[in-house]
Design a protein around this motif. Sequence first.
Motif, PDB file in Angstrom:
ATOM      1  N   HIS A  91       0.833  -1.215   0.000  1.00 22.69           N
ATOM      2  CA  HIS A  91       0.000   0.000   0.000  1.00 22.69           C
ATOM      3  C   HIS A  91       0.863   1.259   0.000  1.00 22.69           C
ATOM      4  O   HIS A  91       0.648   2.171  -0.829  1.00 22.69           O
ATOM      5  N   LEU A  92       1.842   1.334   0.919  1.00 25.84           N
ATOM      6  CA  LEU A  92       2.667   2.534   1.005  1.00 25.84           C
ATOM      7  C   LEU A  92       3.518   2.740  -0.249  1.00 25.84           C
ATOM      8  O   LEU A  92       3.807   3.874  -0.627  1.00 25.84           O
ATOM      9  N   TYR A  93       3.921   1.633  -0.884  1.00 28.27           N
ATOM     10  CA  TYR A  93       4.711   1.772  -2.116  1.00 28.27           C
ATOM     11  C   TYR A  93       3.904   2.520  -3.179  1.00 28.27           C
ATOM     12  O   TYR A  93       4.411   3.430  -3.836  1.00 28.27           O
ATOM     13  N   GLU A  94       2.635   2.137  -3.339  1.00 31.27           N
ATOM     14  CA  GLU A  94       1.798   2.812  -4.337  1.00 31.27           C
ATOM     15  C   GLU A  94       1.583   4.273  -3.963  1.00 31.27           C
ATOM     16  O   GLU A  94       1.604   5.160  -4.824  1.00 31.27           O
ATOM     17  N   VAL A  95       1.373   4.533  -2.668  1.00 34.62           N
ATOM     18  CA  VAL A  95       1.174   5.916  -2.207  1.00 34.62           C
ATOM     19  C   VAL A  95       2.417   6.755  -2.484  1.00 34.62           C
ATOM     20  O   VAL A  95       2.339   7.864  -3.042  1.00 34.62           O
ATOM     21  N   GLU A  96       3.586   6.228  -2.097  1.00 27.82           N
ATOM     22  CA  GLU A  96       4.825   6.982  -2.252  1.00 27.82           C
ATOM     23  C   GLU A  96       5.220   7.150  -3.722  1.00 27.82           C
ATOM     24  O   GLU A  96       5.777   8.179  -4.101  1.00 27.82           O
ATOM     25  N   SER A  97       4.951   6.147  -4.550  1.00 31.86           N
ATOM     26  CA  SER A  97       5.305   6.271  -5.971  1.00 31.86           C
ATOM     27  C   SER A  97       4.440   7.328  -6.652  1.00 31.86           C
ATOM     28  O   SER A  97       4.924   8.102  -7.481  1.00 31.86           O
ATOM     29  N   THR A 105       4.684  17.563  -5.690  1.00 29.18           N
ATOM     30  CA  THR A 105       6.052  17.197  -5.323  1.00 29.18           C
ATOM     31  C   THR A 105       7.047  17.789  -6.316  1.00 29.18           C
ATOM     32  O   THR A 105       8.103  18.287  -5.930  1.00 29.18           O
ATOM     33  N   ARG A 106       6.702  17.752  -7.590  1.00 30.28           N
ATOM     34  CA  ARG A 106       7.580  18.324  -8.614  1.00 30.28           C
ATOM     35  C   ARG A 106       7.730  19.834  -8.418  1.00 30.28           C
ATOM     36  O   ARG A 106       8.834  20.383  -8.499  1.00 30.28           O
ATOM     37  N   ASP A 108       7.409  21.492  -5.654  1.00 29.47           N
ATOM     38  CA  ASP A 108       8.230  21.737  -4.462  1.00 29.47           C
ATOM     39  C   ASP A 108       9.707  21.521  -4.779  1.00 29.47           C
ATOM     40  O   ASP A 108      10.581  22.282  -4.327  1.00 29.47           O
ATOM     41  N   LEU A 109      10.009  20.483  -5.553  1.00 29.35           N
ATOM     42  CA  LEU A 109      11.389  20.187  -5.948  1.00 29.35           C
ATOM     43  C   LEU A 109      11.987  21.355  -6.745  1.00 29.35           C
ATOM     44  O   LEU A 109      13.104  21.811  -6.472  1.00 29.35           O
ATOM     45  N   LEU A 110      11.223  21.855  -7.719  1.00 21.92           N
ATOM     46  CA  LEU A 110      11.704  22.961  -8.560  1.00 21.92           C
ATOM     47  C   LEU A 110      11.864  24.238  -7.749  1.00 21.92           C
ATOM     48  O   LEU A 110      12.824  24.993  -7.931  1.00 21.92           O
ATOM     49  N   SER A 111      10.908  24.475  -6.835  1.00 19.59           N
ATOM     50  CA  SER A 111      10.962  25.683  -6.000  1.00 19.59           C
ATOM     51  C   SER A 111      12.173  25.664  -5.075  1.00 19.59           C
ATOM     52  O   SER A 111      12.875  26.670  -4.905  1.00 19.59           O
ATOM     53  N   THR A 112      12.423  24.496  -4.469  1.00 22.76           N
ATOM     54  CA  THR A 112      13.579  24.375  -3.569  1.00 22.76           C
ATOM     55  C   THR A 112      14.880  24.581  -4.323  1.00 22.76           C
ATOM     56  O   THR A 112      15.791  25.284  -3.853  1.00 22.76           O
ATOM     57  N   TYR A 113      14.977  23.987  -5.503  1.00 22.01           N
ATOM     58  CA  TYR A 113      16.185  24.151  -6.318  1.00 22.01           C
ATOM     59  C   TYR A 113      16.390  25.620  -6.679  1.00 22.01           C
ATOM     60  O   TYR A 113      17.510  26.150  -6.601  1.00 22.01           O
ATOM     61  N   SER A 114      15.316  26.288  -7.057  1.00 19.49           N
ATOM     62  CA  SER A 114      15.416  27.697  -7.442  1.00 19.49           C
ATOM     63  C   SER A 114      15.861  28.566  -6.278  1.00 19.49           C
ATOM     64  O   SER A 114      16.688  29.464  -6.432  1.00 19.49           O
ATOM     65  N   ALA A 132      16.156  11.576  -7.009  1.00 17.76           N
ATOM     66  CA  ALA A 132      16.951  10.522  -6.358  1.00 17.76           C
ATOM     67  C   ALA A 132      17.588  11.046  -5.078  1.00 17.76           C
ATOM     68  O   ALA A 132      17.663  10.335  -4.067  1.00 17.76           O
ATOM     69  N   ALA A 133      18.051  12.296  -5.099  1.00 20.02           N
ATOM     70  CA  ALA A 133      18.641  12.899  -3.894  1.00 20.02           C
ATOM     71  C   ALA A 133      17.601  12.999  -2.787  1.00 20.02           C
ATOM     72  O   ALA A 133      17.911  12.800  -1.602  1.00 20.02           O
ATOM     73  N   ARG A 134      16.355  13.311  -3.140  1.00 26.87           N
ATOM     74  CA  ARG A 134      15.277  13.371  -2.148  1.00 26.87           C
ATOM     75  C   ARG A 134      15.053  11.998  -1.515  1.00 26.87           C
ATOM     76  O   ARG A 134      14.870  11.883  -0.302  1.00 26.87           O
ATOM     77  N   PHE A 135      15.054  10.952  -2.350  1.00 31.21           N
ATOM     78  CA  PHE A 135      14.875   9.607  -1.808  1.00 31.21           C
ATOM     79  C   PHE A 135      16.003   9.254  -0.836  1.00 31.21           C
ATOM     80  O   PHE A 135      15.771   8.681   0.230  1.00 31.21           O
ATOM     81  N   ARG A 136      17.247   9.584  -1.224  1.00 34.40           N
ATOM     82  CA  ARG A 136      18.379   9.276  -0.339  1.00 34.40           C
ATOM     83  C   ARG A 136      18.274  10.055   0.968  1.00 34.40           C
ATOM     84  O   ARG A 136      18.587   9.534   2.048  1.00 34.40           O
ATOM     85  N   ALA A 137      17.825  11.293   0.873  1.00 38.35           N
ATOM     86  CA  ALA A 137      17.686  12.113   2.075  1.00 38.35           C
ATOM     87  C   ALA A 137      16.588  11.561   2.982  1.00 38.35           C
ATOM     88  O   ALA A 137      16.758  11.464   4.203  1.00 38.35           O
ATOM     89  N   ARG A 138      15.462  11.175   2.399  1.00 37.08           N
ATOM     90  CA  ARG A 138      14.377  10.625   3.209  1.00 37.08           C
ATOM     91  C   ARG A 138      14.788   9.294   3.846  1.00 37.08           C
ATOM     92  O   ARG A 138      14.456   9.012   5.001  1.00 37.08           O
TER      93      ARG A 138
END
Length: 623
Positions: A91-97, A105-106, A108-114, A132-138
Amino acid sequence: MFDSFVLFTPALPDKIVSRYFEHYLKKCVSDLNRQVNFARMNGRFSADSERSLSVLPIIYESFLEQGIRKKFPVEKIDPTWDEETLQTVLHLYEVESRKALSKPTRDDLLSTYSSLTGETLNDEEHVAQLRAARFRARLRALESVQAGHLPDTEHTHHMEHNEETPVAQQAPSPECASDDKAPAPENEPQETPAVTVISTPKQPSPQVERTSQSASRNACKTMKNLENYFSDARDDALTATPDTWSDDIAHIFWRTSVENNMSKDVVKQRGSDIRRFMFITGISKVTEIKQAHLTHWSDSLQKFPKNFLRSAKDLHRTIDEVYLNAKHLPPNERGLDSSTVRRHVKSMELLIARARAEGNPLSELETSGLKPKKKSSRNKHKSRAVFRADEARQLFSHPIWTGARSAGRRHEAGTTLVQDGKYWIPLILAYTGARRAEIAGMLVTDVQIIDDIPTFVIQSNVYRGIKGEAADCDEADKLTRMVPIHSQLIDLGIMEYAESTAHKGHTLLFPDVVPAPRKGSKRSPTEDLALSVDKFGERFDDAWRKAMTIALKGNRRKLCIHSLRHYVNHTLLHCGDVLDVTRTDLVGHIHSEGDESINTSTYRDETPLHVKRDAIEKLPRLM
């Protein structure tokens, strides 16, 4: 496939990705700590919450290793998970994917990078790098919160990218550069005195040593950390030359596995034994092992829960948490049995022997005193009860083999005969002497007619191996056996059953050995669930055990399904006209060195199939 991606711009520099990783890691740790503490203090942190926290690292590791998919990869399913853990993961895999690829999420990613760089991100490859960096950080944040400490983000770029020069030591950016002392241009020639340079071995700085020691300690904190540590070490360990051999335990283990020609299953087992030693002692270098560490490790094995690592949660527990949980268990659920302890000691002996062979300076290490005493082998043949012919006939008079009340009530007499794995596997064991997994894991193509003789071809396949056969062995070293099919099995319809099963499109001869997904399960019906089966035939053990208890009126002699293998071996052993080599070629016993003469072990061919058939027909009909 990969040629279809057209890459117009260079990848983001490691420095930028590391900076993003550090920023997001701090945010993750802060948010996770606040959320977990708030839930706990409000009484909302339930067992489900703890389960979710324990499986999220598995999901992020899967994203990083296998990529983002719609469904959790079947090959990552751990057969030791209970139903609740499996459903939580799916269940969580489908939610997280879905969340990972969502527009919020995209954005937020672009805003943080900017905000970090002052630039706009437009390239999809760059987005993938930061995702991928977000996944490693989490992943790192979850591990840190579970361990109860905040990660040191000062050196996180060392873990994110294996750069030769840390970001902090590179040339300062224009914003940080001093006005009165600008850095020299990178390519400007420098005047150097005429001196002779004497090359000396570069010594690691105290900071590097401290970082290395800290990394080793972190690796030993949980079994999951150790699994990753071993996986990362494999390629380096196996490609190293004698000049670059390390005293790292993980490295030496991988070379030990090659030296001893360990099969895939043995590597898995021995590796787990070694990791548990590291988990208990906190030691990652073989040169650090002292006799006291071995004694402490041996003592600690008696404190461990017998079911340790059967739950995915155990992978993420610290050693103190394991001991604390074990304290509340009854004595019969603590401590490994003597045979398991001997296996652990043997694993360490192999590691130490290899370490000495590589020239590592080890202290005097004694392991013989750590092994529990073996039971006397004087009457070894009595250690497991052997079916007698009359007992086998009693067993096969049970309703499973003669007719049950219904397909769902197989222990009550009736007129319904279901010829499935539960029916066929014990019968085939009683007429071949094979191991349970060998028969339960056969393919439909393993039922063949060779030289006009119906034959079982017992061989390794993608789902299960053969005991004693190395996973990557040459064709000449395979332990494939050809066993003629007994006439009673043919009369009962085994050939028609195999043909019907193949016609239905099944790969396995007994597809029902694979547990079917429960109603509402998230597992896809298209996934090959057989790949997740750990022990073929285990699914039916309870039914067979109950059948023996009923048919044998309590089963006082404690017969089990493996006792049928002993029955076949015992029967053929006492047939005067069946040669030992014929019996060996049928049941697959591997003699220890010295048991066979060179005439029977080397100077001979495989026993002819017609000779084997005559031997198999010596087994009495049981129904």
